[in-house]
Design a protein around this motif. Sequence first.
Motif, PDB file in Angstrom:
ATOM      1  N   MET A 285     -51.019   3.740  62.555  1.00 18.28           N
ATOM      2  CA  MET A 285     -51.993   2.873  61.895  1.00 18.28           C
ATOM      3  C   MET A 285     -51.869   1.426  62.368  1.00 18.28           C
ATOM      4  N   GLN A 286     -50.660   0.990  62.642  1.00 11.85           N
ATOM      5  CA  GLN A 286     -50.461  -0.373  63.102  1.00 11.85           C
ATOM      6  C   GLN A 286     -51.144  -0.603  64.449  1.00 11.85           C
ATOM      7  N   ASP A 287     -50.938   0.311  65.378  1.00  7.25           N
ATOM      8  CA  ASP A 287     -51.575   0.184  66.686  1.00  7.25           C
ATOM      9  C   ASP A 287     -53.093   0.270  66.574  1.00  7.25           C
ATOM     10  N   ALA A 288     -53.577   1.258  65.801  1.00  2.98           N
ATOM     11  CA  ALA A 288     -55.018   1.433  65.650  1.00  2.98           C
ATOM     12  C   ALA A 288     -55.648   0.244  64.941  1.00  2.98           C
ATOM     13  N   GLY A 289     -54.944  -0.309  63.949  1.00  3.91           N
ATOM     14  CA  GLY A 289     -55.486  -1.446  63.214  1.00  3.91           C
ATOM     15  C   GLY A 289     -55.640  -2.679  64.075  1.00  3.91           C
ATOM     16  N   VAL A 290     -54.652  -2.956  64.911  1.00  7.35           N
ATOM     17  CA  VAL A 290     -54.740  -4.116  65.811  1.00  7.35           C
ATOM     18  C   VAL A 290     -55.898  -3.936  66.787  1.00  7.35           C
ATOM     19  N   ARG A 291     -56.016  -2.752  67.345  1.00 11.02           N
ATOM     20  CA  ARG A 291     -57.089  -2.472  68.296  1.00 11.02           C
ATOM     21  C   ARG A 291     -58.464  -2.571  67.626  1.00 11.02           C
ATOM     22  N   ALA A 292     -58.596  -1.981  66.448  1.00 10.40           N
ATOM     23  CA  ALA A 292     -59.872  -1.993  65.738  1.00 10.40           C
ATOM     24  C   ALA A 292     -60.250  -3.400  65.291  1.00 10.40           C
ATOM     25  N   ALA A 293     -59.263  -4.192  64.881  1.00 11.74           N
ATOM     26  CA  ALA A 293     -59.543  -5.565  64.462  1.00 11.74           C
ATOM     27  C   ALA A 293     -60.075  -6.393  65.625  1.00 11.74           C
ATOM     28  N   GLN A 294     -59.558  -6.167  66.808  1.00  6.93           N
ATOM     29  CA  GLN A 294     -60.051  -6.887  67.980  1.00  6.93           C
ATOM     30  C   GLN A 294     -61.485  -6.474  68.313  1.00  6.93           C
ATOM     31  N   VAL A 295     -61.780  -5.196  68.166  1.00  8.02           N
ATOM     32  CA  VAL A 295     -63.155  -4.734  68.385  1.00  8.02           C
ATOM     33  C   VAL A 295     -64.094  -5.381  67.371  1.00  8.02           C
ATOM     34  N   MET A 296     -63.669  -5.465  66.111  1.00 10.17           N
ATOM     35  CA  MET A 296     -64.510  -6.046  65.071  1.00 10.17           C
ATOM     36  C   MET A 296     -64.729  -7.533  65.291  1.00 10.17           C
ATOM     37  N   ALA A 297     -63.737  -8.221  65.812  1.00  8.69           N
ATOM     38  CA  ALA A 297     -63.928  -9.637  66.138  1.00  8.69           C
ATOM     39  C   ALA A 297     -65.043  -9.795  67.164  1.00  8.69           C
ATOM     40  N   GLY A 298     -65.086  -8.890  68.139  1.00 11.52           N
ATOM     41  CA  GLY A 298     -66.167  -8.913  69.121  1.00 11.52           C
ATOM     42  C   GLY A 298     -67.502  -8.548  68.511  1.00 11.52           C
ATOM     43  N   CYS A 299     -67.498  -7.629  67.542  1.00 13.72           N
ATOM     44  CA  CYS A 299     -68.751  -7.251  66.872  1.00 13.72           C
ATOM     45  C   CYS A 299     -69.364  -8.449  66.164  1.00 13.72           C
ATOM     46  N   THR A 300     -68.529  -9.297  65.603  1.00 12.51           N
ATOM     47  CA  THR A 300     -69.028 -10.513  64.953  1.00 12.51           C
ATOM     48  C   THR A 300     -69.779 -11.392  65.948  1.00 12.51           C
ATOM     49  N   ILE A 301     -69.230 -11.510  67.142  1.00 10.88           N
ATOM     50  CA  ILE A 301     -69.888 -12.304  68.185  1.00 10.88           C
ATOM     51  C   ILE A 301     -71.221 -11.663  68.574  1.00 10.88           C
ATOM     52  N   MET A 302     -71.233 -10.348  68.698  1.00  9.31           N
ATOM     53  CA  MET A 302     -72.469  -9.654  69.056  1.00  9.31           C
ATOM     54  C   MET A 302     -73.543  -9.838  67.993  1.00  9.31           C
ATOM     55  N   LEU A 303     -73.162  -9.833  66.729  1.00  5.29           N
ATOM     56  CA  LEU A 303     -74.132 -10.031  65.650  1.00  5.29           C
ATOM     57  C   LEU A 303     -74.692 -11.450  65.665  1.00  5.29           C
ATOM     58  N   VAL A 304     -73.847 -12.411  66.010  1.00  6.77           N
ATOM     59  CA  VAL A 304     -74.341 -13.795  66.133  1.00  6.77           C
ATOM     60  C   VAL A 304     -75.350 -13.898  67.272  1.00  6.77           C
ATOM     61  N   VAL A 305     -75.028 -13.281  68.409  1.00  4.95           N
ATOM     62  CA  VAL A 305     -75.952 -13.279  69.547  1.00  4.95           C
ATOM     63  C   VAL A 305     -77.256 -12.583  69.178  1.00  4.95           C
ATOM     64  N   ALA A 306     -77.161 -11.462  68.454  1.00  2.75           N
ATOM     65  CA  ALA A 306     -78.361 -10.744  68.026  1.00  2.75           C
ATOM     66  C   ALA A 306     -79.207 -11.607  67.111  1.00  2.75           C
ATOM     67  N   GLY A 307     -78.576 -12.362  66.227  1.00  2.00           N
ATOM     68  CA  GLY A 307     -79.326 -13.250  65.346  1.00  2.00           C
ATOM     69  C   GLY A 307     -80.060 -14.334  66.111  1.00  2.00           C
ATOM     70  N   LEU A 308     -79.432 -14.874  67.151  1.00  2.00           N
ATOM     71  CA  LEU A 308     -80.103 -15.890  67.975  1.00  2.00           C
ATOM     72  C   LEU A 308     -81.276 -15.291  68.744  1.00  2.00           C
ATOM     73  N   LEU A 309     -81.080 -14.090  69.280  1.00  2.00           N
ATOM     74  CA  LEU A 309     -82.166 -13.432  69.999  1.00  2.00           C
ATOM     75  C   LEU A 309     -83.331 -13.129  69.062  1.00  2.00           C
TER      76      LEU A 309
END
Length: 349
Positions: A285-309
């Motif tokens: 869970m520790q390894d998966a959580g770190v990996r998933a949290a990094q993916v979610m940080a990127g998802c936040t950026i993608m949602l911001v870009v989508a909002g601008l578009l």
Amino acid sequence: MALPFFKTAEIAPPADIEAASLRSDRFRLEREVDWQRLEGIVTALEKGRPRRISDDDLLDLPVLYRKTASSLAVARETSLDAATLDYLEALVRRAWFQIYGPRIGFIGWLRRFFVGGWSASVRAIWLDICIAFAVMVAGTAVGWLLVARDPDWFYSLVPGGMSGGRAPGAERAVLEESLRIADGSEGLTVFAASLFSNNTGVAIMAFALGFAFGIPTLLLLVYNMAVLGAMFWVFADAGLGLEFAAWLSIHGTTELGAILLAGAAGMHVGRTMAFPGERSILAAMQDAGVRAAQVMAGCTIMLVVAGLLEGYARQLVGDTGSRLLIGGFMLLFWLGYFLTVKQPRESET
């Protein structure tokens, strides 16, 4: 008659003071070479010049640190002169920070995140992405087929405030008008805003619900895409399927991509809990959580870009071909980034 004995503070004779001074000098001279060597290495690291450090010095850094820390302990125990104590305390503190302290600051982390950390985490959950993609396609098909078979399903799937009157049976001219650029940001603006707000919540919930072994995440993705499939059928039935796809693609390729990754990150955590393999559940869970949290940080950026578009490009570009070009470019951009940007060598462990 014996005089009473009074205990008074003893003053060290000059000979004792001189002996202590000689002992301190001898202590410093015996170890000063190692201290200076460690100080030179630490100074080079602090200035960001690791190339100036020789291989021998770099290999001996932990040993030099332990020797200096030991010297500090001895100096405190034997009460050596204050100048030596201050020097050793400062040197040990600086060396500890370089050896055991944070490796990079926020700017360095951000640079590493964009030049491979994020994409590496996304590639690491490729199986979960494939599962989430299949579920999203299935959800879209379910929404389409349900409404195609019985239009009343549209009202069960799509909230009334989101559709804005674009429902089965609507005239082609009304639907076509909603796809155009209109003064005052009319048309499908209400639907777009509702869809973006809904999709942002779905991305967060899809990740959070992954801890329940990923099952709620799958159901959430199916329902969310069924809403889109139902709306897609309305426009396709009026002969405006391509136009609606072009309208949606401007921000949809980024927005839906964020939902895909968020759902995959949630399922990755849930799948790891269910199937930890040879590791303990906590370690997996520790390894998966770190990996998933990094993916979610990127998802936040993608949602911001989508909002601008959505807020600018979709309102300024009305041609179907241009809309498809923008949406296609964003899709290729994200695919190219995730597939080609490799993980930095410094972060490989």
